[in-house]
Design an enzyme around this catalytic site. Structure first.
Site, mmCIF file in Angstrom:
data_model
loop_
_atom_site.group_PDB
_atom_site.id
_atom_site.type_symbol
_atom_site.label_atom_id
_atom_site.label_comp_id
_atom_site.label_asym_id
_atom_site.label_seq_id
_atom_site.Cartn_x
_atom_site.Cartn_y
_atom_site.Cartn_z
ATOM 1 N N THR A 226 0.852 -1.190 0.000
ATOM 2 C CA THR A 226 0.000 0.000 0.000
ATOM 3 C C THR A 226 0.888 1.240 0.000
ATOM 4 O OG1 THR A 226 -1.965 0.967 1.062
ATOM 5 C CG2 THR A 226 -0.253 0.107 2.524
ATOM 6 N N ASN A 227 0.326 2.403 0.307
ATOM 7 C CA ASN A 227 1.098 3.649 0.354
ATOM 8 C C ASN A 227 0.587 4.530 1.487
ATOM 9 O OD1 ASN A 227 -1.018 5.559 -0.715
ATOM 10 N ND2 ASN A 227 -0.943 4.059 -2.381
ATOM 11 N N ARG A 228 1.148 5.714 1.633
ATOM 12 C CA ARG A 228 0.894 6.555 2.807
ATOM 13 C C ARG A 228 -0.355 7.421 2.719
ATOM 14 N NH1 ARG A 228 5.205 6.267 6.084
ATOM 15 N NH2 ARG A 228 7.202 5.661 5.172
ATOM 16 N N SER A 229 -1.175 7.273 1.691
ATOM 17 C CA SER A 229 -2.364 8.114 1.584
ATOM 18 C C SER A 229 -3.323 7.857 2.750
ATOM 19 C CB SER A 229 -3.080 7.823 0.265
ATOM 20 O OG SER A 229 -4.319 8.507 0.248
#
Ligand code: C5P
Length: 221
Positions: free
Chosen positions: A29-32
């Site tokens: 995933t990512n930091r959003s």
């Protein structure tokens, strides 16, 4: 007295990160955080728009008076967005969609063994690019989270994806981008810079962006 300048507009907003499974217990995933997209959805509904929010998993409360469609993967977001697309006037793609996913999703938890492990990834569908290719009456707004050459990459993205506006932010700046309650953005159209705002609460960035969109959508219709 509330401003109702978006009454009659159907607006699709995407928010949050996607999660791409590797095995039953792991994902990429990512930091959003989803905060920017949720702020846009909330403000648009407050100003009278009919809002559909397609969201990846987030820790946020769903905004009032918004239809929420929950998804996990880029593929699921693609399907939800394409399904709603013919019936909306404006699409605002604030989601941070995974560009790659594990090529193999293991049915069982992967066991540790070798000292190094190489993961093979494959591209996910580019949702916004597809919307640009299939654009009819819709007004398309993309986001560009960059760490360098922000203006160049944002404008290149706008052209490649056939967007009407792109909202660019340098995620390396303090108080901009992922996780923060504030953002520092510049907005571009085909002709170049439209607006550049100082550090503002995401709620205020949402309000200003929706005003720009309202002007432009009302002008052409
Ligand atoms: O190319 P990049 O991912 O940086 O573009 C960002 C914009 O494109 C965002 O608006 C994002 O929501 C959208 N996007 C998408 N589908 C993808 C990747 C990005 O809709 N697979």
């Amino acid at each position: 007295a509330g401003q109702r300048d978006l009454a009659g507009l159907r607006i699709l907003v995407t928010a949050g990160a996607t999660q791409e499974a590797l095995d039953p217990v792991r994902y990429l995933t990512n930091r959003s955080s989803g905060k920017m997209g949720y702020a846009i959805a909330e403000e648009a509904a407050r100003r009278g728009a009919e809002v559909i929010l397609v969201t990846g998993p987030t820790a946020l409360e769903p905004p009032a008076d918004v239809r929420v469609v929950r998804v996990t993967t880029a593929q699921e977001m693609y399907e939800a967005v394409l399904d709603a697309y013919p019936r909306v006037d404006v699409v605002i793609k604030a989601a941070a969609v995974a560009d790659y996913r594990p090529k193999t999703v293991h049915a069982q938890k992967m066991k540790k063994g070798a000292e190094t492990l190489v993961l093979e990834l494959e591209r996910t569908p580019d949702i916004l690019q597809t919307l640009g290719e299939r654009k009819a009456h819709q007004f398309l707004v993309g986001f560009a989270a960059e760490t360098e050459r922000v203006a160049d990459y944002a404008q290149e993205k706008l052209k490649r994806k056939n967007l009407d506006l792109v909202v660019a932010n340098d995620v390396t700046q303090e108080g901009a981008g992922f996780g923060a309650d504030t953002n520092i953005v510049a907005v571009y159209d085909r002709d170049g810079l439209v607006a550049e705002w100082p550090k503002l609460p995401k709620r205020e960035v949402a309000a200003r962006l929706l005003s720009l969109i309202a002007q432009r959508v009302r002008r052409v219709s």
